[in-house]
Design a protein around this motif. Structure first.
Motif, PDB file in Angstrom:
ATOM      1  N   LEU A 186       0.810  -1.219   0.000  1.00 27.30           N
ATOM      2  CA  LEU A 186       0.000   0.000   0.000  1.00 27.30           C
ATOM      3  C   LEU A 186       0.842   1.267   0.000  1.00 27.30           C
ATOM      4  O   LEU A 186       0.465   2.277  -0.569  1.00 27.30           O
ATOM      5  N   LEU A 241      -0.460   3.570  -2.880  1.00 32.64           N
ATOM      6  CA  LEU A 241      -1.108   4.818  -2.462  1.00 32.64           C
ATOM      7  C   LEU A 241      -0.319   6.041  -2.912  1.00 32.64           C
ATOM      8  O   LEU A 241      -0.899   7.052  -3.300  1.00 32.64           O
ATOM      9  N   GLN A 251      -9.275   3.386   0.423  1.00 37.08           N
ATOM     10  CA  GLN A 251      -8.011   4.024   0.060  1.00 37.08           C
ATOM     11  C   GLN A 251      -8.164   5.128  -0.987  1.00 37.08           C
ATOM     12  O   GLN A 251      -7.540   6.187  -0.863  1.00 37.08           O
TER      13      GLN A 251
END
Lengths: 183, 440
Positions: free
Chosen positions: B60, B64, B151
């Motif tokens: 992530l 991200l 997210q």
């Protein structure tokens, strides 16, 4: 000698007489057959004539049906075409519309939908409006020729249903059209 | 959707109290919003620091940070810097909380976003910071908590704050784009997020479906469909099974909602001629807005709802005209070119984008409402149609055949940064940018 002469005489009379009767009888027989034959021939002739007449009538009917089918095909298949960005009826379009009006007059039960189409060079929204104008032009022309407006519906497909997807003048010209359907 | 909303309810965005002295909110002077694309701001977005151990956090921290730089890049304001040039290791504290500004100014980064990612029991905690590297200032610092599935929402919300702090505008990260696609074999309406993500099909008419239009609250769309065999106007609530159909004789096309009202305008031809009407959201005709024999089509409203741009053939060729609703006066706006259609009024109010055809090819142009310009935005790259402004007035979405089949593209209002929005089977046309969705 005299006796011989008499016989000859008798023969002279009898034989032709016999011959006559014979020929007579024969002739009578022959006439009966001929008559029968003639009757038969006549019957055959009549039958033939009847058949021929039937065939002729059938041909006429077929011709009539063919013509009706052709007229119907003309009505359904012969699209009318437009210039680019125009809903004005060309002289060719007017000629075709007159034929279509004739067909509608000969088929008073027929109802028709007039589809307006465009080539895909313009933009979709404007072409929907242009297709509407084209269909309305054709409808107005038919109504002016005496076709009841209630028998005619219009629908615009804009550029959504091209007949030719090509990107050339030939294809575009084919796509700028009104198509007729019967319901 | 319901579960998403519950999740978003748990999503806590907390501005943490910043202890660094001298921190203040930026005064919107970073991006000159009158000339925003002349100079792109160099921004560095290193991979985020993984705060918890485990593969999830490692994964992530990369995805991200990529998502964040893509999202910022979408605006066209920034130059996203190549990570290979970075001097600081993002996994150390220097790459996250205790930034050495010199590491960034020396490579030319004027802005820096750092982040930390913590994953625990499928819950995601993300801390994000925006720095001005030359002023050595923390501009924004926020911490978000939510599910793993939140997210995109987290990143979008932070990006929205970034854009707000730099421009004073909330941006377009909570907007959507509706478009027409032939993926299923026939033209149907689809909706995706502003960046082409999360594509969803909204109609199943199995026939020609066209021209989606958003209501100003983003809750309704109106469109034309041949579902009943002819071009009818459908007005549909996007979440609830509510709506209506306007099915008058002839055309029922080109809907355009009025700003801040549950009314819309559309072209109807029941009178025998395509004219523009004002309708209620329930499909009742309020009044006729155009009165002219010949084509009047494609209304587009000024942001104040007082003026309506539309396409009319009244002067012989299709041209953009503007009607003032108060005075009733109609003025022709476009004079260059012989085929100008598809007006879209900029939400800033000062410009109209449209498509102009020359030699059978359409291109996107922008013209001032005072007639200034026009400026051509697309050049020699297939057919370019259907411009639609983003609600902040900065970007334009449009369709183009530059790569063969028609696809959806985005560019800035100045024609820069042209890129494809999405790839989907079939052809995509008629994109329409939504208004900003009100957060619920």
């Amino acid at each position: 000698m005299r006796k011989k002469l008499w016989i000859i005489l008798a023969l002279a009379f009898i034989i032709p007489g016999l011959l006559f009767t014979a020929s007579c009888a024969k002739k009578a027989v022959k006439d009966d057959a001929a008559l029968a034959q003639q009757a038969e021939d006549e019957k055959a002739m009549a039958e033939k004539a009847r058949q021929e007449e039937l065939a002729r009538q059938q041909a006429i009917e077929e011709e009539r049906l063919k013509e009706a089918q052709e007229a119907r095909d003309m009505f359904l298949n012969d699209d009318i075409y437009f210039e680019f960005d125009s809903s004005i009826l060309t002289s060719e379009a007017q000629l075709l519309l007159k034929k279509k009006a004739e067909w509608l007059q000969n088929n008073p039960e027929a109802m028709s939908t007039i589809e307006g189409h465009c080539d895909d060079r313009g933009t979709n929204e404007y072409n929907l409006a242009l297709g509407d104008r084209r269909a309305t032009s054709a409808k107005t022309f038919l109504v002016d020729l005496g076709i009841s407006a209630s028998r005619l519906t219009t629908i615009s497909y804009g550029e959504e249903r091209p007949v030719d997807p090509g990107q050339n003048e030939e294809a575009w010209a084919k796509n700028r059209r009104c198509r007729f359907t019967t319901n | 959707m319901k579960s998403c909303r519950t999740l978003i309810a748990c999503l806590i965005a907390s501005v943490f109290i910043l202890t660094i002295p001298g921190v203040s909110l930026a005064g919107y002077d970073y991006i000159d919003i009158t000339q925003p694309y002349l100079r792109k701001l160099p921004i560095a977005v290193p991979f985020f620091k993984k705060i918890s151990a485990g593969d999830d956090a490692a994964q992530l921290s990369r995805t991200l940070s990529d998502l964040l730089s893509d999202t910022l890049d979408f605006t066209g304001y920034f130059k996203i810097m190549n990570r290979e040039a970075f001097l600081a290791d993002p996994q150390t504290d220097a790459g996250f909380a205790n930034v050495t500004f010199h590491d960034w100014t020396s490579i030319g980064a004027e802005l820096l976003v750092t982040g930390g990612v913590l994953v625990k029991d499928n819950l995601l905690e993300v801390e994000l910071r925006l720095y001005d590297t030359f002023k050595e200032k923390l501009l924004i610092g926020k911490r978000y908590k939510g599910g793993i599935s939140d997210q995109r929402r987290i990143i979008r919300r932070f990006c929205s704050d970034v854009i707000y702090s730099l421009t004073g505008d909330r941006g377009i990260f909570n907007t959507k784009i509706a478009f027409v696609s032939t993926s299923s074999g026939t033209k149907e309406i689809y909706i995706c997020e502003f960046d082409g993500y999360n594509i969803r099909r909204v109609t199943h008419a199995k026939t020609i479906t066209l021209t989606p239009a958003w209501s100003s609250d983003g809750q309704w769309i109106a469109y034309t469909s041949y579902a009943r065999g002819k071009p009818d106007l459908y007005i549909k609530h996007l979440k609830e099974k509510r709506g209506t159909v306007v099915s008058k004789k002839g055309l029922n096309i080109t809907p355009a909602w009025l700003p801040n009202k549950f009314d819309l305008s559309a072209t109807l031809s029941f009178s025998g001629d395509p004219e523009i009407y004002l309708l209620t959201g329930t499909g009742k005709v309020i009044k006729r807005l155009t009165n002219n024999k010949g084509i009047d089509v494609s209304p587009a409203w000024s942001p104040d709802g007082k003026n309506m741009a539309f396409v009319s053939k009244r002067s012989g060729t299709p041209q953009i005209h503007v009607k003032n609703l108060d005075s009733g006066q109609v003025n022709r706006l476009t004079f260059q070119g012989r085929y100008n259609t598809q007006p879209s009024w900029s939400p800033k109010g000062d410009k109209i984008a449209y498509s102009s055809m020359e030699k059978g090819r359409n291109n996107i142009f922008v013209i001032g409402i005072d007639g200034q310009g026009p400026i051509q935005l697309t050049h020699n790259e297939g057919d370019n149609e259907s411009p639609s402004w983003s609600p902040d007035g900065n970007l334009i979405v449009f369709s183009s055949t530059r790569e063969g089949p028609s696809r959806i593209y985005v560019m800035t209002g100045y024609g820069t940064d042209q890129r494809r929005l999405l790839t989907l089977k079939g052809q995509q046309t008629q994109p329409k940018w939504s208004p900003r969705m009100t957060r619920k």
